[in-house]
Design a protein around this motif. Structure first.
Motif, PDB file in Angstrom:
ATOM      1  N   VAL A  13      54.282  40.287  81.908  1.00  0.00           N
ATOM      2  CA  VAL A  13      53.977  39.106  81.571  1.00  0.00           C
ATOM      3  C   VAL A  13      54.922  38.347  80.442  1.00  0.00           C
ATOM      4  CG1 VAL A  13      51.519  39.162  82.497  1.00  0.00           C
ATOM      5  CG2 VAL A  13      52.268  39.265  79.780  1.00  0.00           C
ATOM      6  N   GLN A  14      55.135  37.152  80.483  1.00  0.00           N
ATOM      7  CA  GLN A  14      55.797  36.541  79.415  1.00  0.00           C
ATOM      8  C   GLN A  14      54.969  36.391  78.155  1.00  0.00           C
ATOM      9  OE1 GLN A  14      59.191  35.499  79.069  1.00  0.00           O
ATOM     10  NE2 GLN A  14      59.030  35.011  77.098  1.00  0.00           N
ATOM     11  N   ARG A  15      55.221  37.145  77.165  1.00  0.00           N
ATOM     12  CA  ARG A  15      54.269  37.310  75.744  1.00  0.00           C
ATOM     13  C   ARG A  15      54.651  36.168  74.853  1.00  0.00           C
ATOM     14  NH1 ARG A  15      53.569  43.522  74.501  1.00  0.00           N
ATOM     15  NH2 ARG A  15      53.682  44.321  76.791  1.00  0.00           N
ATOM     16  N   ALA A  16      53.333  35.541  74.267  1.00  0.00           N
ATOM     17  CA  ALA A  16      53.572  34.655  73.221  1.00  0.00           C
ATOM     18  C   ALA A  16      54.328  34.749  72.113  1.00  0.00           C
ATOM     19  CB  ALA A  16      52.238  34.272  72.653  1.00  0.00           C
ATOM     20  N   ALA A  17      54.812  33.713  71.664  1.00  0.00           N
ATOM     21  CA  ALA A  17      56.034  33.742  70.670  1.00  0.00           C
ATOM     22  C   ALA A  17      55.830  34.617  69.493  1.00  0.00           C
ATOM     23  CB  ALA A  17      56.308  32.250  70.122  1.00  0.00           C
ATOM     24  N   ASN A  18      54.486  34.893  69.020  1.00  0.00           N
ATOM     25  CA  ASN A  18      54.179  35.479  67.799  1.00  0.00           C
ATOM     26  C   ASN A  18      54.078  36.981  68.219  1.00  0.00           C
ATOM     27  OD1 ASN A  18      51.772  35.607  69.045  1.00  0.00           O
ATOM     28  ND2 ASN A  18      50.710  35.203  67.122  1.00  0.00           N
ATOM     29  N   GLU A  19      54.545  37.632  69.335  1.00  0.00           N
ATOM     30  CA  GLU A  19      54.174  38.914  69.727  1.00  0.00           C
ATOM     31  C   GLU A  19      54.644  39.854  68.762  1.00  0.00           C
ATOM     32  OE1 GLU A  19      53.429  42.078  72.478  1.00  0.00           O
ATOM     33  OE2 GLU A  19      52.617  40.165  71.891  1.00  0.00           O
ATOM     34  N   LEU A  98      47.930  38.253  77.210  1.00  0.00           N
ATOM     35  CA  LEU A  98      49.062  37.907  76.034  1.00  0.00           C
ATOM     36  C   LEU A  98      49.911  36.742  76.363  1.00  0.00           C
ATOM     37  CD1 LEU A  98      50.169  41.792  75.591  1.00  0.00           C
ATOM     38  CD2 LEU A  98      48.592  40.255  74.319  1.00  0.00           C
ATOM     39  N   GLU A  99      49.768  36.147  77.683  1.00  0.00           N
ATOM     40  CA  GLU A  99      50.571  35.059  78.009  1.00  0.00           C
ATOM     41  C   GLU A  99      49.822  33.891  77.120  1.00  0.00           C
ATOM     42  OE1 GLU A  99      52.385  34.845  82.517  1.00  0.00           O
ATOM     43  OE2 GLU A  99      50.163  35.138  82.436  1.00  0.00           O
ATOM     44  N   ASN A 100      48.650  33.671  77.341  1.00  0.00           N
ATOM     45  CA  ASN A 100      47.958  32.637  76.552  1.00  0.00           C
ATOM     46  C   ASN A 100      46.717  33.376  75.499  1.00  0.00           C
ATOM     47  OD1 ASN A 100      49.137  30.153  77.598  1.00  0.00           O
ATOM     48  ND2 ASN A 100      48.105  31.239  79.567  1.00  0.00           N
ATOM     49  N   TYR A 142      45.309  37.269  65.283  1.00  0.00           N
ATOM     50  CA  TYR A 142      46.066  37.699  66.288  1.00  0.00           C
ATOM     51  C   TYR A 142      45.229  38.553  67.396  1.00  0.00           C
ATOM     52  CZ  TYR A 142      49.868  37.473  62.855  1.00  0.00           C
ATOM     53  OH  TYR A 142      51.085  37.214  62.068  1.00  0.00           O
ATOM     54  N   THR A 143      45.560  38.304  68.580  1.00  0.00           N
ATOM     55  CA  THR A 143      44.792  38.877  69.897  1.00  0.00           C
ATOM     56  C   THR A 143      45.159  40.506  69.686  1.00  0.00           C
ATOM     57  OG1 THR A 143      44.926  36.903  71.005  1.00  0.00           O
ATOM     58  CG2 THR A 143      44.548  38.850  72.269  1.00  0.00           C
TER      59      THR A 143
END
Length: 157
Positions: A13-19, A98-100, A142-143
Motif C-alpha cells: 500500500v501507499q504509506r502515510a507521509a510520516n512513515e 498504514l494507508e490511513n 504513531y501507528t
C-alpha cells in the motif's frame, strides 16, 4: 512468502507521509523485538476483542518497515501461529491500516473487495471472510500496528 504474494498480485500500500518517523519510533521503542506471546495482558486483550466482536480469531500485530510481527493471538492453532509470527508487511492484511493510520480497516466480504482479489491466487493466504484491523496508536501519535479480528464467515459488525 513475499515472492509468492507478489506472484499472486499482492501489492504494498501507499504509506502515510510520516512513515520514516513512524518506523524509527517503533524501532527505537524496542517493541518489534520484545516477546509478548505469553504476556497475560496481551492474551486478555485478544480474548476480550474476540469475545466482544463474536469473531473466533484475534491478533495483535506490530508493523515494521518490512516485517509484521504477531505479538499475541487468540483462536489460532499452533501451525497458524507459527505461520503468522512474522510475515512481510507488503503482503499482510494489516498493511492496509498504514494507508490511513488512524482509521479502522474493514473487509466485510473478501470475495468482493478489489484489494483482496490477489489472495485467491496466494496459497499461503489466511483463511477468512471478514477482517477488521484497528490501529494501535502510541502516545506519540504513531501507528504501531493493529488489533485485528478475523471470522471465517461474512459479518456485518
Amino acid at each position: 512468502m513475499r515472492q509468492q504474494g507478489r506472484k499472486a498480485g499482492m501489492q504494498p500500500v501507499q504509506r502515510a507521509a510520516n512513515e520514516t518517523e513512524r518506523v524509527a519510533w517503533l524501532e527505537n521503542s524496542g517493541l518489534m523485538d520484545i516477546d509478548l506471546d505469553n504476556d497475560p495482558f496481551i492474551s486478555n486483550i485478544t480474548q476480550l476483542a474476540a469475545y466482544i466482536s463474536s469473531c473466533p480469531k484475534c491478533m495483535v500485530n506490530f508493523l515494521g518497515s518490512d516485517t509484521q510481527r504477531s505479538k499475541g493471538s487468540h483462536g489460532f492453532g499452533m501451525k497458524d501461529r507459527l505461520m503468522t509470527k512474522e510475515v512481510p508487511v507488503d503482503i499482510s492484511l494489516c498493511q492496509y491500516v498504514l494507508e490511513n493510520p488512524t482509521e479502522q480497516v474493514i473487509f466485510k466480504d473478501k470475495a468482493v473487495d478489489p484489494r483482496l482479489q490477489a489472495l485467491a491466487k496466494f496459497p499461503m493466504a489466511p483463511q477468512f471472510e471478514f477482517y477488521v484491523g484497528t490501529p494501535l496508536i502510541s502516545s506519540s501519535g504513531y501507528t504501531m500496528g493493529t488489533l485485528c479480528i478475523f471470522d471465517g464467515e461474512k459479518n456485518d459488525i
